[in-house]
Design an enzyme around this catalytic site. Structure first.
Site, PDB file in Angstrom:
ATOM      1  N   LEU A  64       0.847  -1.204   0.000  1.00 56.04           N
ATOM      2  CA  LEU A  64       0.000   0.000   0.000  1.00 56.04           C
ATOM      3  C   LEU A  64       0.881   1.252   0.000  1.00 56.04           C
ATOM      4  N   THR A  65       1.894   1.266   0.865  1.00 50.70           N
ATOM      5  CA  THR A  65       2.719   2.469   1.054  1.00 50.70           C
ATOM      6  C   THR A  65       3.599   2.755  -0.155  1.00 50.70           C
ATOM      7  N   GLU A  66       3.742   4.033  -0.457  1.00 49.24           N
ATOM      8  CA  GLU A  66       4.685   4.456  -1.506  1.00 49.24           C
ATOM      9  C   GLU A  66       5.693   5.417  -0.889  1.00 49.24           C
ATOM     10  N   ARG A  91      21.577  -7.358  40.336  1.00 50.37           N
ATOM     11  CA  ARG A  91      22.663  -6.367  40.257  1.00 50.37           C
ATOM     12  C   ARG A  91      22.832  -5.676  41.606  1.00 50.37           C
ATOM     13  N   GLN A  95      14.579   2.993  46.051  1.00 51.72           N
ATOM     14  CA  GLN A  95      13.250   3.579  45.821  1.00 51.72           C
ATOM     15  C   GLN A  95      13.045   3.962  44.353  1.00 51.72           C
ATOM     16  N   GLU A 117       1.602   0.774  10.097  1.00 49.40           N
ATOM     17  CA  GLU A 117       0.170   0.582  10.380  1.00 49.40           C
ATOM     18  C   GLU A 117      -0.460   1.856  10.928  1.00 49.40           C
ATOM     19  N   GLY A 118       0.008   3.002  10.413  1.00 48.77           N
ATOM     20  CA  GLY A 118      -0.477   4.300  10.873  1.00 48.77           C
ATOM     21  C   GLY A 118       0.416   4.809  11.982  1.00 48.77           C
TER      22      GLY A 118
HETATM   23  P1  TGC Z   1     -10.963   8.699   4.400  1.00 49.12           P
HETATM   24  O1  TGC Z   1     -11.747   9.620   3.537  1.00 49.12           O
HETATM   25  O2  TGC Z   1     -10.842   9.006   5.837  1.00 49.12           O
HETATM   26  O3  TGC Z   1     -11.551   7.223   4.242  1.00 49.12           O
HETATM   27  C1  TGC Z   1     -11.932   6.684   3.004  1.00 49.12           C
HETATM   28  C2  TGC Z   1     -13.012   5.661   3.326  1.00 49.12           C
HETATM   29  O4  TGC Z   1     -12.411   4.593   4.046  1.00 49.12           O
HETATM   30  C3  TGC Z   1     -13.014   4.462   5.327  1.00 49.12           C
HETATM   31  N1  TGC Z   1     -11.955   4.098   6.278  1.00 49.12           N
HETATM   32  C4  TGC Z   1     -11.877   2.886   6.822  1.00 49.12           C
HETATM   33  N2  TGC Z   1     -12.664   1.805   6.712  1.00 49.12           N
HETATM   34  C5  TGC Z   1     -12.324   0.719   7.395  1.00 49.12           C
HETATM   35  N3  TGC Z   1     -11.227   0.685   8.179  1.00 49.12           N
HETATM   36  C6  TGC Z   1     -10.395   1.731   8.322  1.00 49.12           C
HETATM   37  N4  TGC Z   1      -9.312   1.655   9.110  1.00 49.12           N
HETATM   38  C7  TGC Z   1     -10.709   2.900   7.622  1.00 49.12           C
HETATM   39  N5  TGC Z   1     -10.133   4.128   7.511  1.00 49.12           N
HETATM   40  C8  TGC Z   1     -10.904   4.839   6.685  1.00 49.12           C
HETATM   41  C9  TGC Z   1     -13.637   5.811   5.605  1.00 49.12           C
HETATM   42  O5  TGC Z   1     -14.702   5.703   6.521  1.00 49.12           O
HETATM   43  C10 TGC Z   1     -14.112   6.210   4.236  1.00 49.12           C
HETATM   44  O6  TGC Z   1     -15.285   5.490   3.968  1.00 49.12           O
HETATM   45  P2  TGC Z   1     -16.487   6.168   3.130  1.00 49.12           P
HETATM   46  O7  TGC Z   1     -17.583   5.158   3.169  1.00 49.12           O
HETATM   47  O8  TGC Z   1     -16.822   7.432   3.855  1.00 49.12           O
HETATM   48  O9  TGC Z   1     -15.938   6.422   1.772  1.00 49.12           O
HETATM   49  O10 TGC Z   1      -9.585   8.467   3.699  1.00 49.12           O
HETATM   50  P3  TGC Z   1      -8.267   9.288   3.749  1.00 49.12           P
HETATM   51  O11 TGC Z   1      -7.487   9.004   2.508  1.00 49.12           O
HETATM   52  O12 TGC Z   1      -8.554  10.714   4.076  1.00 49.12           O
HETATM   53  O13 TGC Z   1      -7.474   8.533   4.916  1.00 49.12           O
HETATM   54  C11 TGC Z   1      -7.557   8.768   6.193  1.00 49.12           C
HETATM   55  C12 TGC Z   1      -6.407   8.066   7.004  1.00 49.12           C
HETATM   56  C13 TGC Z   1      -5.303   9.063   7.294  1.00 49.12           C
HETATM   57  C14 TGC Z   1      -7.066   7.651   8.293  1.00 49.12           C
HETATM   58  C15 TGC Z   1      -5.847   6.829   6.250  1.00 49.12           C
HETATM   59  O14 TGC Z   1      -5.273   7.202   5.061  1.00 49.12           O
HETATM   60  C16 TGC Z   1      -4.840   6.071   7.059  1.00 49.12           C
HETATM   61  O15 TGC Z   1      -5.200   5.198   7.865  1.00 49.12           O
HETATM   62  N6  TGC Z   1      -3.487   6.314   6.861  1.00 49.12           N
HETATM   63  C17 TGC Z   1      -2.450   5.509   7.462  1.00 49.12           C
HETATM   64  C18 TGC Z   1      -1.927   4.526   6.433  1.00 49.12           C
HETATM   65  C19 TGC Z   1      -1.477   3.223   7.041  1.00 49.12           C
HETATM   66  O16 TGC Z   1      -1.797   2.864   8.157  1.00 49.12           O
HETATM   67  N7  TGC Z   1      -0.781   2.427   6.260  1.00 49.12           N
HETATM   68  C20 TGC Z   1      -0.414   1.093   6.664  1.00 49.12           C
HETATM   69  C21 TGC Z   1       0.238   0.348   5.522  1.00 49.12           C
HETATM   70  S1  TGC Z   1       0.409  -1.373   5.833  1.00 49.12           S
HETATM   71  C22 TGC Z   1       1.612  -1.489   6.976  1.00 49.12           C
HETATM   72  O17 TGC Z   1       2.108  -0.543   7.511  1.00 49.12           O
HETATM   73  C23 TGC Z   1       2.013  -2.875   7.326  1.00 49.12           C
HETATM   74  S2  TGC Z   1       3.231  -2.897   8.523  1.00 49.12           S
HETATM   75  C24 TGC Z   1       3.501  -4.551   8.768  1.00 49.12           C
HETATM   76  C25 TGC Z   1       2.687  -5.103   9.888  1.00 49.12           C
HETATM   77  O18 TGC Z   1       1.469  -4.874   9.980  1.00 49.12           O
HETATM   78  O19 TGC Z   1       3.276  -5.856  10.714  1.00 49.12           O
HETATM   79  P1  FAD Z   2       4.958   9.971   6.352  1.00 46.20           P
HETATM   80  O1  FAD Z   2       3.568   9.684   5.932  1.00 46.20           O
HETATM   81  O2  FAD Z   2       5.835  10.693   5.399  1.00 46.20           O
HETATM   82  O3  FAD Z   2       4.918  10.774   7.726  1.00 46.20           O
HETATM   83  C1  FAD Z   2       6.073  11.480   8.229  1.00 46.20           C
HETATM   84  C2  FAD Z   2       5.702  12.147   9.545  1.00 46.20           C
HETATM   85  O4  FAD Z   2       4.661  13.101   9.323  1.00 46.20           O
HETATM   86  C3  FAD Z   2       5.156  11.183  10.599  1.00 46.20           C
HETATM   87  O5  FAD Z   2       5.613  11.575  11.880  1.00 46.20           O
HETATM   88  C4  FAD Z   2       3.664  11.380  10.531  1.00 46.20           C
HETATM   89  O6  FAD Z   2       2.998  11.071  11.748  1.00 46.20           O
HETATM   90  C5  FAD Z   2       3.578  12.851  10.215  1.00 46.20           C
HETATM   91  N1  FAD Z   2       2.346  13.235   9.525  1.00 46.20           N
HETATM   92  C6  FAD Z   2       1.854  12.744   8.368  1.00 46.20           C
HETATM   93  N2  FAD Z   2       0.726  13.359   8.033  1.00 46.20           N
HETATM   94  C7  FAD Z   2       0.473  14.263   9.013  1.00 46.20           C
HETATM   95  C8  FAD Z   2      -0.562  15.224   9.236  1.00 46.20           C
HETATM   96  N3  FAD Z   2      -1.571  15.373   8.405  1.00 46.20           N
HETATM   97  N4  FAD Z   2      -0.479  15.990  10.353  1.00 46.20           N
HETATM   98  C9  FAD Z   2       0.537  15.847  11.219  1.00 46.20           C
HETATM   99  N5  FAD Z   2       1.545  14.949  11.052  1.00 46.20           N
HETATM  100  C10 FAD Z   2       1.509  14.184   9.959  1.00 46.20           C
HETATM  101  N6  FAD Z   2       3.552  -0.383   4.322  1.00 46.20           N
HETATM  102  C11 FAD Z   2       2.862  -1.280   3.562  1.00 46.20           C
HETATM  103  O7  FAD Z   2       2.030  -0.889   2.745  1.00 46.20           O
HETATM  104  N7  FAD Z   2       3.093  -2.607   3.696  1.00 46.20           N
HETATM  105  C12 FAD Z   2       4.002  -3.115   4.553  1.00 46.20           C
HETATM  106  O8  FAD Z   2       4.174  -4.321   4.663  1.00 46.20           O
HETATM  107  C13 FAD Z   2       4.758  -2.195   5.361  1.00 46.20           C
HETATM  108  N8  FAD Z   2       5.747  -2.645   6.186  1.00 46.20           N
HETATM  109  C14 FAD Z   2       6.575  -1.742   6.805  1.00 46.20           C
HETATM  110  C15 FAD Z   2       7.704  -2.186   7.491  1.00 46.20           C
HETATM  111  C16 FAD Z   2       8.578  -1.280   8.070  1.00 46.20           C
HETATM  112  C17 FAD Z   2       9.836  -1.777   8.741  1.00 46.20           C
HETATM  113  C18 FAD Z   2       8.292   0.108   8.036  1.00 46.20           C
HETATM  114  C19 FAD Z   2       9.200   1.109   8.704  1.00 46.20           C
HETATM  115  C20 FAD Z   2       7.172   0.553   7.361  1.00 46.20           C
HETATM  116  C21 FAD Z   2       6.310  -0.344   6.718  1.00 46.20           C
HETATM  117  N9  FAD Z   2       5.227   0.087   5.958  1.00 46.20           N
HETATM  118  C22 FAD Z   2       4.489  -0.807   5.204  1.00 46.20           C
HETATM  119  C23 FAD Z   2       5.022   1.512   5.743  1.00 46.20           C
HETATM  120  C24 FAD Z   2       4.298   2.223   6.877  1.00 46.20           C
HETATM  121  O9  FAD Z   2       2.935   1.928   6.879  1.00 46.20           O
HETATM  122  C25 FAD Z   2       4.550   3.721   6.685  1.00 46.20           C
HETATM  123  O10 FAD Z   2       5.900   3.948   7.032  1.00 46.20           O
HETATM  124  C26 FAD Z   2       3.650   4.581   7.546  1.00 46.20           C
HETATM  125  O11 FAD Z   2       2.314   4.498   7.107  1.00 46.20           O
HETATM  126  C27 FAD Z   2       4.080   6.062   7.544  1.00 46.20           C
HETATM  127  O12 FAD Z   2       4.363   6.511   6.254  1.00 46.20           O
HETATM  128  P2  FAD Z   2       5.764   7.287   5.963  1.00 46.20           P
HETATM  129  O13 FAD Z   2       6.848   6.466   6.526  1.00 46.20           O
HETATM  130  O14 FAD Z   2       5.804   7.577   4.523  1.00 46.20           O
HETATM  131  O15 FAD Z   2       5.681   8.624   6.800  1.00 46.20           O
END
Ligand code: TGC
Ligand code: FAD
Length: 390
Positions: free
Chosen positions: A138-140, A275, A286, A370-371
């Site tokens: 998902l992430t870019e 230790r 304490q 994961e956010g």
């Molecule tokens: P936004 O307009 O808020 O939402 C679009 C539509 O999606 C719905 N929605 C969700 N639905 C289910 N679950 C969720 N967690 C949802 N979050 C949003 C929302 O209700 C809306 O629905 P509708 O019916 O109104 O159209 O979209 P936005 O683009 O403004 O995004 C908001 C934001 C910032 C919360 C979202 O982009 C976000 O969560 N960003 C963080 C990205 C993130 O967590 N990436 C993770 C990548 S995977 C990863 O990191 C794997 S790590 C490896 C491991 O897990 O061990």
């Molecule tokens: P950015 O989005 O560039 O954020 C940079 C900083 O800005 C952060 O402190 C953030 O909190 C802050 N910020 C961003 N927006 C705002 C705002 N509006 N207001 C205030 N502060 C803000 N992704 C996948 O899709 N799949 C995977 O399997 C996966 N695995 C991962 C494994 C590792 C080891 C790591 C490090 C990351 C992985 N990710 C994966 C990516 C991960 O989900 C992203 O790193 C994460 O979502 C944050 O994106 P970014 O690193 O680009 O930071």
């Protein structure tokens, strides 16, 4: 010797007594695996920047891959059991929990929720057995917090699709047989299954990480990769589908963070008792007692939050906002505990001979992926105020 002899310092409020027989069995069998097979190798893996891929067949045998799915050979475990798997694995290392989170929640979960019957039959049994590994793209590189701004594009080409772009920071990326790839199209965001070996698809390991070193993290690139329409996840028709996959993985992290914190506190308690400084054990001072008590307070709150969110999940009430609050709280809690425990070990705490620094460094990633912490605050803030401030 604890003041109340029956009190487990790592489970101060006896959450264990809330678990069913089946849940206790899950916890104990995964815990035994971590003690016998993860802990003996994990510090070396961390040092060598290597994922212990040899553990995958064992994790499959234990039923840890796709454990909460009901069909295709998966165990159909409840939310608490899935949480306990994550807690025990992350007590070992975040990288091992992360492997299972991605395989189970993000990849098998996406295919189960949005895939065709053919896609499910092809991938889910193989992934459950550990014969196929998945990653979730998902992430870019230009900004993971805002996946709606993705640049990876899929264009229709006759009955097929052509995908161009790239994903960054992708767990399991070089190991994966199949990648769930999210791309924007003229019709909105869609998910595709892109297989290893497809022309134009490449993955490259990201090196020099100082966190999650025992995890495979990669860059994926798509240079006009041609896939058939059968490779599209038919049920995934918008960004919401991609975001909905994150909830289960974030839920697992809520529990996983508790495991990492337990490991650090366990180690600090033992170290402080053995230790001797200024003529008495460190644990008799304490300030050390205050720090241990503070870590116990935070850990106990995190354990109760994990337990409660599992209960809400079983009732279908674990909304994304509720999961965000718990992910943000428990990872920050674990990170703070890990840092403080690292300090209580003094200089010894900076070596991989002890667990704290490895967990502390790993948790920096867990706090970001994961956010990020801020994104989860903003998700909760939106729920509180009705205003999206990101
Ligand atoms: P936004 O307009 O808020 O939402 C679009 C539509 O999606 C719905 N929605 C969700 N639905 C289910 N679950 C969720 N967690 C949802 N979050 C949003 C929302 O209700 C809306 O629905 P509708 O019916 O109104 O159209 O979209 P936005 O683009 O403004 O995004 C908001 C934001 C910032 C919360 C979202 O982009 C976000 O969560 N960003 C963080 C990205 C993130 O967590 N990436 C993770 C990548 S995977 C990863 O990191 C794997 S790590 C490896 C491991 O897990 O061990
Ligand atoms: P950015 O989005 O560039 O954020 C940079 C900083 O800005 C952060 O402190 C953030 O909190 C802050 N910020 C961003 N927006 C705002 C705002 N509006 N207001 C205030 N502060 C803000 N992704 C996948 O899709 N799949 C995977 O399997 C996966 N695995 C991962 C494994 C590792 C080891 C790591 C490090 C990351 C992985 N990710 C994966 C990516 C991960 O989900 C992203 O790193 C994460 O979502 C944050 O994106 P970014 O690193 O680009 O930071």
């Amino acid at each position: 010797m604890p003041a109340i002899p029956e009190t487990d310092p790592l489970d101060f409020y006896d959450v264990r007594s809330l678990l069913s027989e089946e849940e206790l069995l899950v916890r104990d069998s995964v815990g035994g695996f971590v003690d016998r097979e993860v802990l003996p190798v994990i510090a070396d893996c961390f040092a060598e920047h290597r994922f212990p891929v040899e553990l995958v067949p064992r994790m499959a045998e234990l039923g840890l891959l796709g454990a909460s799915l009901a069909d295709y050979g998966c165990a159909g475990l409840n939310s608490t059991s899935y949480g306990l798997i994550c807690e025990e694995l992350e007590r070992g290392d975040s990288s091992v929990r992360s492997f299972v989170s991605v395989q189970s929640s993000l990849v098998m979960g996406s295919i189960d929720a949005f895939g065709s019957d053919e896609q499910k039959a092809r991938w889910l049994p193989a992934m459950n057995k550990g014969e196929a590994i998945g990653c979730f793209g998902l992430t870019e590189a230009h900004g993971g917090s805002d996946p709606g701004n993705m640049k990876t594009r899929a264009r229709r080409a006759g009955g097929d699709w052509r995908i161009s772009g790239g994903k960054f920071w992708i767990t399991n990326g070089t190991l994966a047989d199949v990648a769930v790839v999210w791309a924007s199209t003229d019709e909105g965001v869609r998910g595709f299954l892109v297989e290893r070996g497809m022309r134009g698809f490449a993955s490259r390991e990201i090196r020099n990480k100082f966190s999650l070193r025992a995890s495979d993290t990669a860059e994926l690139s798509f240079d006009d990769v041609r896939v058939s329409d059968e490779a599209r996840l038919p049920g995934a028709t918008n960004l919401k589908a991609a975001l909905s996959c994150l909830n289960q993985a974030r839920f697992g992290i809520v529990w996983g963070a508790v495991g990492a914190a337990r490991a650090c506190l366990d180690e600090a308690l033992a170290y402080a008792s053995s230790r001797e400084l200024f003529g008495r054990p460190l644990s008799h001072t304490q300030l050390i007692q205050s720090r241990l008590a503070d870590a116990t307070r935070r850990l106990t709150a995190a354990q109760l939050m994990a337990w409660r969110i599992a209960e809400l999940k079983e009732q279908g009430r674990a909304t994304p906002e509720r999961v965000s609050l718990a992910k943000r709280n428990n990872v920050r809690t674990a990170l703070d505990i890990a840092r403080d425990c690292r300090d209580m070990l003094g200089a010894a705490g900076i070596t991989l001979d002890h667990h704290a620094i490895r967990h502390m460094l790993n948790l920096e990633t867990v706090n970001t992926y994961e956010g990020t912490e801020s994104i989860h605050d903003l998700i909760v803030g939106r729920a509180l105020t009705g205003h999206a401030a990101y």
